[in-house]
Design an enzyme around this catalytic site. Structure first.
Site, PDB file in Angstrom:
ATOM      1  N   ASN A  63       0.824  -1.226   0.000  1.00 53.00           N
ATOM      2  CA  ASN A  63       0.000   0.000   0.000  1.00 53.00           C
ATOM      3  C   ASN A  63       0.850   1.266   0.000  1.00 53.00           C
ATOM      4  O   ASN A  63       0.686   2.166   0.810  1.00 53.00           O
ATOM      5  CB  ASN A  63      -1.008  -0.001   1.160  1.00 53.00           C
ATOM      6  CG  ASN A  63      -0.369   0.043   2.536  1.00 53.00           C
ATOM      7  OD1 ASN A  63       0.814  -0.263   2.690  1.00 53.00           O
ATOM      8  ND2 ASN A  63      -1.134   0.412   3.537  1.00 53.00           N
ATOM      9  N   ASP A  94       2.946  -5.540  12.031  1.00 57.47           N
ATOM     10  CA  ASP A  94       2.041  -4.597  11.339  1.00 57.47           C
ATOM     11  C   ASP A  94       2.560  -3.167  11.531  1.00 57.47           C
ATOM     12  O   ASP A  94       1.783  -2.228  11.705  1.00 57.47           O
ATOM     13  CB  ASP A  94       0.593  -4.726  11.823  1.00 57.47           C
ATOM     14  CG  ASP A  94      -0.390  -3.988  10.909  1.00 57.47           C
ATOM     15  OD1 ASP A  94       0.023  -3.540   9.816  1.00 57.47           O
ATOM     16  OD2 ASP A  94      -1.571  -3.855  11.287  1.00 57.47           O
TER      17      ASP A  94
HETATM   18  O1  DOR Z   1      -3.623  -0.015  11.378  1.00 58.48           O
HETATM   19  C1  DOR Z   1      -3.343  -0.257  10.218  1.00 58.48           C
HETATM   20  N1  DOR Z   1      -2.517   0.520   9.513  1.00 58.48           N
HETATM   21  N2  DOR Z   1      -3.887  -1.340   9.634  1.00 58.48           N
HETATM   22  C2  DOR Z   1      -3.755  -1.578   8.315  1.00 58.48           C
HETATM   23  O2  DOR Z   1      -4.265  -2.547   7.860  1.00 58.48           O
HETATM   24  C3  DOR Z   1      -3.024  -0.638   7.461  1.00 58.48           C
HETATM   25  C4  DOR Z   1      -2.027   0.103   8.242  1.00 58.48           C
HETATM   26  C5  DOR Z   1      -1.426   1.265   7.502  1.00 58.48           C
HETATM   27  O3  DOR Z   1      -1.048   1.114   6.334  1.00 58.48           O
HETATM   28  O4  DOR Z   1      -1.290   2.329   8.106  1.00 58.48           O
END
Ligand code: DOR
Length: 431
Positions: A96, A308
């Site tokens: 992303n 994450d």
């Molecule tokens: O908390 C999150 N942040 N969850 C996600 O799935 C994406 C991520 C982000 O790209 O900041």
């Protein structure tokens, strides 16, 4: 710095009795032997491991490096600095970015940036988009992405709502690389970084039910079983999902799953005061969910830990709760934060080694150090007694967005080596 002859002397290892010496040559493990205080001094650099724990360096299957396109949050150089400081040798980064990593040119760009900034590692392994632009309509050119260096595919925070398209994507990816799914029913989980429950009601926040995650987990399990194609479930946050995964694994479904340190350490009580630092997607859940996740991790129902790591800038968090970005910056602090669970006796240090080093490398077919001769000399040294306070300055990541800011932690990564090259040394001048 190049890989040279290196010895870590008189160090303890989780799960093994006694003190050990690790001998490294040419970037590989040469030998792991019981420490012999009378042995002649080995050649090359000797690192005194007294009082420290030796572990294989960690593999993080879920990070956001933000480059290209959002370098004010993080760039590949700063993200890998945080990885080195956190004890990681392998980093998988999500697609992303802006532009999205949905073609070979972007993947190659990311890999070049990693090589230029950190030629000796930590190693970067991009995850390619599952669909073009993460829009969930056309499949991304997965063969091209894999050829450029992607090791998995995911639509990340934009889960594919159309099950037929998701099914085709899984089938297409089957011969190429694993699919990682962020499980969230996009209709039910709109907005919000709060669990739907007593806390969201009390705070007046729109909540996201745990069922919004579990519904998608169930869909993915059914598809994996129907197609005989593996699926990896990202950042599992609740008991309902754990129960579905446990039952699926019992049936032999080709499913693997991850959870993150924050789901094991915190609950939605962290949102009291509308603390945007604790706003994350999926949201922090209840204590019952947290305990179910810890148990699942110990039992292997949840296969791996991942951070994450989602760095954001101050202005993206210093907002009303509803407007704040989701995400916690996690690479710098993951191991030290998890150590609290080891100190409480809820996790064993060996659980961390298995779930944060060995198993993720196995799932994504990455280099891994099991301390056998010839293994890559990827290791970390951890001081379990070092007490420190998490401050913005203590984090190598540009993202200072962690609910741990200001909190004391006990235990710290003091040194990280990749292929026998020290990439982080807390005691080195200027570190
Ligand atoms: O908390 C999150 N942040 N969850 C996600 O799935 C994406 C991520 C982000 O790209 O900041």
């Amino acid at each position: 710095m190049t890989a040279d002859t290196l010895t870590v002397a008189n160090v303890r290892i989780p799960g093994r009795d006694g003190a050990w010496d690790l001998f490294v040559a040419g970037g590989k493990v040469r030998e792991l032997a019981l420490h012999d205080p009378n042995a002649p001094r080995p050649e090359g650099r000797v690192i005194d491991g007294t009082g420290l724990l030796l572990m294989p360096a960690l593999t993080d299957a879920h990070t956001h490096m933000r480059e290209p396109g959002q370098e004010w949050k993080e760039d590949i150089a700063s993200g890998l600095a945080a990885a080195a400081a956190g004890g990681f040798s392998n980093i998988l980064c999500m697609a992303n970015t802006d532009p999205v990593n949905d073609n070979g040119a972007i993947t190659r760009f990311m890999l070049r940036r990693a090589r230029d900034a950190w030629p000796n590692g930590p190693r970067l392994f991009p995850i390619g988009a599952l669909t073009v632009g993460l829009r969930g309509r056309e499949l991304a050119p997965m063969a091209e992405l894999a050829e450029a260096g992607c090791v998995a595919f995911s639509n990340d925070g934009e889960p594919v709502a159309d099950t037929e398209i998701f099914r085709r994507a899984m089938e297409y990816a089957a011969d190429i690389a694993p699919v990682i799914d962020h499980c969230e029913d996009p209709f039910m989980a709109k907005g919000s970084g709060a669990n739907e429950g007593a806390m969201s009601a009390r705070l007046g926040l729109r909540g996201q039910p745990d069922a919004a995650e579990a519904i998608q987990v169930a869909r993915d399990i059914l598809l994996a079983e129907y197609l005989h194609v593996p699926i990896h479930l990202a950042h599992v946050s609740c008991r309902r999902s754990v129960e579905l995964i446990a039952a699926a694994k019992k049936r032999g479904a080709p499913v693997t799953a991850e959870t993150c340190p924050h789901y094991l350490l915190m609950t939605d009580a962290a949102l009291l005061g509308y603390d945007t630092m604790a706003k994350v997607n999926p949201p922090l859940r209840s204590d019952d969910d947290r305990l179910a996740l810890i148990e699942a991790l110990r039992e292997g129902v949840i296969d791996i830990l991942a951070t994450d790591h989602a760095p954001h800038a101050a202005h993206e968090k210093e907002t009303p709760f509803e407007d704040a970005k989701n995400g916690i910056s996690g690479l710098d602090t993951a191991l030290a934060a998890l150590w609290e669970l080891v100190r409480q006796g809820r996790l064993a240090a060996t659980d961390i080694v298995t779930r944060f080093a060995w198993r993720p490398a196995e799932i994504f077919k990455l280099p891994v150090n099991r301390f056998a001769p010839g293994d890559p000399a990827d290791f970390l040294l951890f001081d379990p007694e070092d007490s420190w306070v998490v401050t913005p300055e203590s984090l190598r990541s540009k993202g200072k967005n962690t609910p741990l800011l200001g909190q004391p932690l006990t235990g710290r990564v003091v040194l990280t080596a990749v292929d026998g090259v020290v990439v982080h040394d807390l005691k080195a001048p200027g570190a």
